[in-house]
Design a protein around this motif. Structure first.
Motif, PDB file in Angstrom:
ATOM      1  N   ALA A 186      -0.161  14.707 -11.145  1.00 50.01           N
ATOM      2  CA  ALA A 186      -1.203  13.918 -10.445  1.00 50.01           C
ATOM      3  C   ALA A 186      -1.037  12.730  -9.855  1.00 50.01           C
ATOM      4  CB  ALA A 186      -2.507  14.283 -11.088  1.00 50.01           C
ATOM      5  N   LEU A 187      -1.087  12.495  -8.731  1.00 50.81           N
ATOM      6  CA  LEU A 187      -0.905  11.057  -8.104  1.00 50.81           C
ATOM      7  C   LEU A 187      -2.105  10.425  -8.477  1.00 50.81           C
ATOM      8  CD1 LEU A 187       0.917  11.082  -4.725  1.00 50.81           C
ATOM      9  CD2 LEU A 187       1.620  10.175  -7.081  1.00 50.81           C
ATOM     10  N   PHE A 188      -2.202   8.904  -8.877  1.00 55.93           N
ATOM     11  CA  PHE A 188      -3.466   8.399  -8.709  1.00 55.93           C
ATOM     12  C   PHE A 188      -4.170   8.030  -7.296  1.00 55.93           C
ATOM     13  CE2 PHE A 188      -0.007   5.748  -8.580  1.00 55.93           C
ATOM     14  CZ  PHE A 188       0.017   4.684  -7.824  1.00 55.93           C
ATOM     15  N   PRO A 189      -5.349   8.185  -7.289  1.00 62.46           N
ATOM     16  CA  PRO A 189      -5.897   8.395  -5.989  1.00 62.46           C
ATOM     17  C   PRO A 189      -5.711   7.172  -4.884  1.00 62.46           C
ATOM     18  CG  PRO A 189      -7.550   8.701  -7.915  1.00 62.46           C
ATOM     19  CD  PRO A 189      -6.314   8.270  -8.384  1.00 62.46           C
ATOM     20  N   GLU A 190      -5.278   5.930  -5.556  1.00 59.15           N
ATOM     21  CA  GLU A 190      -4.971   4.840  -4.555  1.00 59.15           C
ATOM     22  C   GLU A 190      -3.758   5.334  -4.019  1.00 59.15           C
ATOM     23  OE1 GLU A 190      -6.390   2.701  -8.754  1.00 59.15           O
ATOM     24  OE2 GLU A 190      -5.693   4.644  -7.726  1.00 59.15           O
ATOM     25  N   ALA A 191      -2.904   5.752  -4.371  1.00 51.51           N
ATOM     26  CA  ALA A 191      -1.379   6.216  -3.893  1.00 51.51           C
ATOM     27  C   ALA A 191      -1.782   7.366  -2.914  1.00 51.51           C
ATOM     28  CB  ALA A 191      -0.592   6.574  -4.791  1.00 51.51           C
ATOM     29  N   VAL A 192      -2.707   8.128  -3.123  1.00 50.03           N
ATOM     30  CA  VAL A 192      -2.887   9.113  -2.066  1.00 50.03           C
ATOM     31  C   VAL A 192      -3.410   8.319  -0.727  1.00 50.03           C
ATOM     32  CG1 VAL A 192      -4.438  11.450  -1.598  1.00 50.03           C
ATOM     33  CG2 VAL A 192      -3.195  11.115  -3.679  1.00 50.03           C
ATOM     34  N   GLU A 193      -4.517   7.620  -1.118  1.00 54.45           N
ATOM     35  CA  GLU A 193      -5.367   6.898   0.023  1.00 54.45           C
ATOM     36  C   GLU A 193      -4.324   6.056   0.732  1.00 54.45           C
ATOM     37  OE1 GLU A 193      -8.094   7.487   1.108  1.00 54.45           O
ATOM     38  OE2 GLU A 193      -8.305   9.279  -0.432  1.00 54.45           O
ATOM     39  N   LEU A 194      -3.335   5.677   0.185  1.00 54.98           N
ATOM     40  CA  LEU A 194      -2.309   4.755   0.771  1.00 54.98           C
ATOM     41  C   LEU A 194      -1.468   5.629   1.752  1.00 54.98           C
ATOM     42  CD1 LEU A 194      -0.777   2.129   1.285  1.00 54.98           C
ATOM     43  CD2 LEU A 194       0.972   2.677  -0.632  1.00 54.98           C
ATOM     44  N   MET A 195      -0.961   6.692   1.498  1.00 55.70           N
ATOM     45  CA  MET A 195      -0.037   7.684   2.306  1.00 55.70           C
ATOM     46  C   MET A 195      -0.860   8.165   3.391  1.00 55.70           C
ATOM     47  SD  MET A 195       2.966   7.702   0.999  1.00 55.70           S
ATOM     48  CE  MET A 195       2.626   5.776   0.639  1.00 55.70           C
TER      49      MET A 195
ATOM     50  N   THR B  81      -0.919  -2.149  -9.283  1.00 56.86           N
ATOM     51  CA  THR B  81      -2.219  -2.222  -9.905  1.00 56.86           C
ATOM     52  C   THR B  81      -3.146  -0.930  -9.870  1.00 56.86           C
ATOM     53  OG1 THR B  81      -3.402  -2.487  -7.761  1.00 56.86           O
ATOM     54  CG2 THR B  81      -2.864  -4.605  -8.789  1.00 56.86           C
ATOM     55  N   ARG B  82      -4.066  -1.066 -10.678  1.00 56.46           N
ATOM     56  CA  ARG B  82      -4.957   0.428 -11.007  1.00 56.46           C
ATOM     57  C   ARG B  82      -6.188   0.143 -10.953  1.00 56.46           C
ATOM     58  NH1 ARG B  82      -0.617   1.820 -10.655  1.00 56.46           N
ATOM     59  NH2 ARG B  82       0.619   3.336 -11.726  1.00 56.46           N
ATOM     60  N   MET B  83      -7.102   1.191 -10.347  1.00 54.88           N
ATOM     61  CA  MET B  83      -8.567   0.891 -10.163  1.00 54.88           C
ATOM     62  C   MET B  83      -9.087   1.731 -11.371  1.00 54.88           C
ATOM     63  SD  MET B  83     -11.171   1.521  -7.205  1.00 54.88           S
ATOM     64  CE  MET B  83     -10.325   0.279  -6.233  1.00 54.88           C
ATOM     65  N   ILE B  84      -9.699   1.097 -12.449  1.00 56.85           N
ATOM     66  CA  ILE B  84     -10.518   1.534 -13.292  1.00 56.85           C
ATOM     67  C   ILE B  84     -12.069   1.837 -12.959  1.00 56.85           C
ATOM     68  CG2 ILE B  84     -11.183   1.592 -15.873  1.00 56.85           C
ATOM     69  CD1 ILE B  84      -7.960   1.580 -15.157  1.00 56.85           C
ATOM     70  N   MET B  85     -12.216   3.209 -13.258  1.00 58.96           N
ATOM     71  CA  MET B  85     -13.675   3.680 -12.986  1.00 58.96           C
ATOM     72  C   MET B  85     -14.367   3.684 -14.230  1.00 58.96           C
ATOM     73  SD  MET B  85     -13.557   3.648  -9.280  1.00 58.96           S
ATOM     74  CE  MET B  85     -15.130   4.350  -9.032  1.00 58.96           C
ATOM     75  N   THR B  86     -15.581   3.078 -14.197  1.00 58.52           N
ATOM     76  CA  THR B  86     -16.663   3.386 -15.140  1.00 58.52           C
ATOM     77  C   THR B  86     -18.003   3.818 -14.591  1.00 58.52           C
ATOM     78  OG1 THR B  86     -17.668   1.251 -14.776  1.00 58.52           O
ATOM     79  CG2 THR B  86     -15.621   1.297 -16.227  1.00 58.52           C
TER      80      THR B  86
ATOM     81  N   VAL C  91      -6.936  -3.496 -12.315  1.00 59.83           N
ATOM     82  CA  VAL C  91      -6.106  -4.170 -13.350  1.00 59.83           C
ATOM     83  C   VAL C  91      -4.625  -4.033 -13.124  1.00 59.83           C
ATOM     84  CG1 VAL C  91      -7.649  -3.551 -15.272  1.00 59.83           C
ATOM     85  CG2 VAL C  91      -5.708  -2.148 -14.476  1.00 59.83           C
ATOM     86  N   SER C  92      -3.824  -4.985 -13.371  1.00 57.83           N
ATOM     87  CA  SER C  92      -2.365  -5.135 -13.296  1.00 57.83           C
ATOM     88  C   SER C  92      -1.611  -4.331 -14.079  1.00 57.83           C
ATOM     89  CB  SER C  92      -1.971  -6.542 -13.240  1.00 57.83           C
ATOM     90  OG  SER C  92      -2.311  -7.345 -12.261  1.00 57.83           O
TER      91      SER C  92
END
Length: 643
Positions: free
Chosen positions: A400-409, A203-208, A215-216
């Motif tokens: 650049a890694l998407f932020p969710e991946a960095v937070e997971l690590m 999934t990815r998080m979309i920021m507005t 979203v998947s």
């Protein structure tokens, strides 16, 4: 561990650091069984007594893509195969290494599993562990690093498929049922929740401006996310390894009498498929070649100055136009790439089209209709033309890694979390990396770049190409403060066979390493030099009548006057007389050699005629003597008279 490092001298630690860096930074390629896949600059400090006091290693542009993808006939980094071949039973159990390299996707992409240089991965693993002990890695640190390597080997086998019963065909992904076991082991090695790993990758998080929503993504994008995390993890692990090596090579001495620095940089590369990594590598070699050309030019200038030779009209090869094509501030390829990467929608096709429009007509840039249909372009480097594919340029430059991946690590085991918290390496005491201070920019930023960076944020200065360009500038600034010596390493063949000399391969290496370019630099001036006495000894027979006197200067002037007409006809001013040497251009040298050969031939002919006459005279005299003797022996004896 650290105690062992304190017991051995700094010289031993410097020597033992190399196997560690090779294991984590070298790999088998199609042309080299132990190819360094990063640039290395090591500074070694010495005391006034000439004793080694410490060293510092700087690294450049690790080839991260190798972690997830290897070309046919190549391997991943050595450490993967060393660990899988040499781990002890206890380590295998702790790291879940129940299989060989052939069964791991990240280790089998190239279809090669052994080294052809006779080095055993099992033996090399033991050597690497001993070297880590000597350098100062604790047992806990070593196991933490190897745990990351084991996790990465496992990560490539975590696959994804389309989610069933979804209205968005192909846009939703889920964990492939066949990968559940791999995911559980991976989660255990990283100390993460399996569900969190799948959620972040699928999934990815979309920021507005006002809200955010999830979203998947497709299975292909989930695999891309997996590979991106793997590359980032290994890159940060390698950075930690380098920092720990530097910690072990520091002696604490601040006063040094001098330093010797060694730059071990990747050579020029031309493959069937060339991408962003090859452009960066070849850009580095263009810079080093330019530096080498100026080094040769300055040495030539110095000798001409000392000899009183006018050098101002001597042209020298210069590859500055190619460097401007790549790094130019206005119409440079890297600038167009950074501009494209500023926008989230920036892509490789748009980047390639900008190049086609803006660089059309540049003599060092070629993009035919066929190239453009494939999003390719050709750059005329000093070593030859290289065709690059723009595919992947933007992604690799952003890196650049998407932020969710960095937070997971950051939620993983303390060791992995610290890697992703600091982005760089470690202190020398504990087993965990610690946050490092922000990197200090070593070179001043140009005003135009600063304004651009302020206007567009940090995206440009954070791009891989911009960081690498700054690192390269810093490196060349350091080299400029030294007295360099250049060493070129050539392989007689690619099969590691004795008594085998592959001439085309050698010519290729001479071209790629810049030796042929250096020869062109030297030949642009006066490549042939003779000390006055040597010049007279070699060409004295060309003087009128071969006359020689005791006065060297008088003989030299007489000789120059005799040969100058031949030289002018051949090269137009291709001979200069210095204070202690005679300088010749290629044409003049060849003309003198031809005249010398003619003179030697004439002398030889004259000598042969004299010798033949003498030999004939000897034979004639001998024949005459024999004839007289024979005549005397056969002459009748006169009869005696009676008395």
């Amino acid at each position: 561990g650290e105690g062992a490092a304190q017991e051995v001298g700094v010289q031993a630690r410097v020597l033992e650091s190399n196997p560690v860096l090779e294991s984590f930074g070298n790999a088998r390629t199609v042309r080299n069984d132990n190819s360094s896949r990063f640039g290395k600059y090591i500074e070694i400090g010495f005391s006034t007594q000439g004793e080694m006091q410490g060293a510092t290693v700087h690294t450049y542009l690790l080839e991260k893509v190798r972690v997830v993808l290897q070309a046919p006939g190549e391997r991943n980094y050595h450490i993967f195969y060393e660990l899988l071949a040499g781990a002890t039973p206890e380590e295998r159990q702790a790291l879940a290494l129940e299989r060989g390299a052939e069964s791991f996707q990240y280790c089998s992409g190239g279809g090669s599993f052994d080294r052809l240089d006779g080095v055993s991965d099992e033996v090399q693993y033991e050597s690497t562990r001993r070297s880590m002990d000597v350098v100062g890695f604790s047992a806990k640190e070593q196991m933490s690093a190897l745990r990351v390597v084991a996790a990465l080997a496992r990560f490539g086998d975590v696959d994804f498929c389309e989610k069933e019963s979804t209205s968005h065909q192909g846009d939703d992904s889920q964990l492939d049922p066949g990968s559940e076991g791999e995911l559980l082991v991976l989660a255990q090695l990283l100390d993460l929740s399996p569900a969190d790993i799948v959620r972040v990758l699928c999934t990815r998080m979309i920021m507005t401006r006002d809200e955010s929503y999830t979203v998947s993504v497709s299975p292909e994008r989930a695999r891309d996310a997996r590979d991106a995390v793997s590359k980032a993890m290994y890159s940060r692990l390698f950075g930690w390894i380098v920092q720990r090596v530097n910690d072990g090579l520091t002696s604490g001495t601040t006063s040094l009498a001098g330093t010797i620095s060694i730059l071990d940089i990747f050579g020029f590369e031309i493959f069937k498929d060339n991408s962003f990594e090859q452009l960066m590598i070849n850009y580095t070699n263009e810079q080093i070649q330019n530096n080498f050309n100026h080094f040769i030019f300055e040495k030539e200038q110095e000798e001409y100055r000392l000899e009183g030779i006018d050098w101002t009209s001597i042209p020298f090869p210069d590859n500055s136009a190619v460097l401007d094509l790549i790094e130019g501030q206005r119409n440079g390829l890297l600038k167009f790439l950074d501009d494209e990467c500023v926008f989230p929608s920036g892509n490789d096709a748009s980047f390639a089209n900008k190049l086609y429009r803006s660089l059309k007509g540049n003599p060092n840039f070629v993009a035919s209709a066929v190239h453009q249909s494939r999003h390719q372009f050709v750059i005329g480097h000093y070593a030859g033309q290289v065709c690059y594919s723009a595919a992947g340029f933007c992604e690799k430059n952003r890196d650049a890694l998407f932020p969710e991946a960095v937070e997971l690590m950051k939620q993983a085991s303390p060791f992995v979390a610290a890697l992703f918290t600091s982005g760089s390496p470690t202190n020398s005491r504990g087993g965990q990396p610690t946050p490092a201070p922000a990197k200090r920019r070593m070179l001043p930023t140009s005003p135009s770049l600063s304004r651009t960076a302020r206007r567009r944020g940090s995206l440009i200065t954070d791009s891989v190409s911009s960081q690498f360009k700054n690192q390269l500038g810093e490196l060349l600034a350091q080299v400029a403060q030294t007295k360099p010596h250049y060493v070129r390493c050539l392989k007689p063949n690619d099969d590691n066979r004795s008594d085998s000399f592959d001439k085309p391969r050698m010519v290729e290496q001479l071209r790629y390493s810049g030796v042929l370019e250096a020869v062109r630099v030297a030949r642009a001036g006066f490549p042939v030099r003779y000390v006055h006495v040597e010049f007279i000894a070699r060409y004295g027979l060309l003087a009128p009548g071969g006359a020689m006197t005791a006065d060297t200067h008088e003989v030299l002037l007489e000789l120059i006057g005799a040969v100058e007409e031949r030289v002018l006809d051949a090269d137009g001013g291709g001979l200069r007389v210095g204070k202690s040497k005679v300088f010749l251009k290629k044409g003049s040298f060849e003309a003198l050699e031809a005249a010398r050969s003619v003179a030697l031939w004439a002398c030889a002919t004259k000598l042969q005629s004299v010798v033949r006459r003498a030999l004939a005279h000897v034979r004639f005299v001998e024949l005459l003597r024999r004839g007289r003797a024979r005549a005397s022996a056969t002459a009748p004896v006169p009869a005696g008279g009676g008395g």
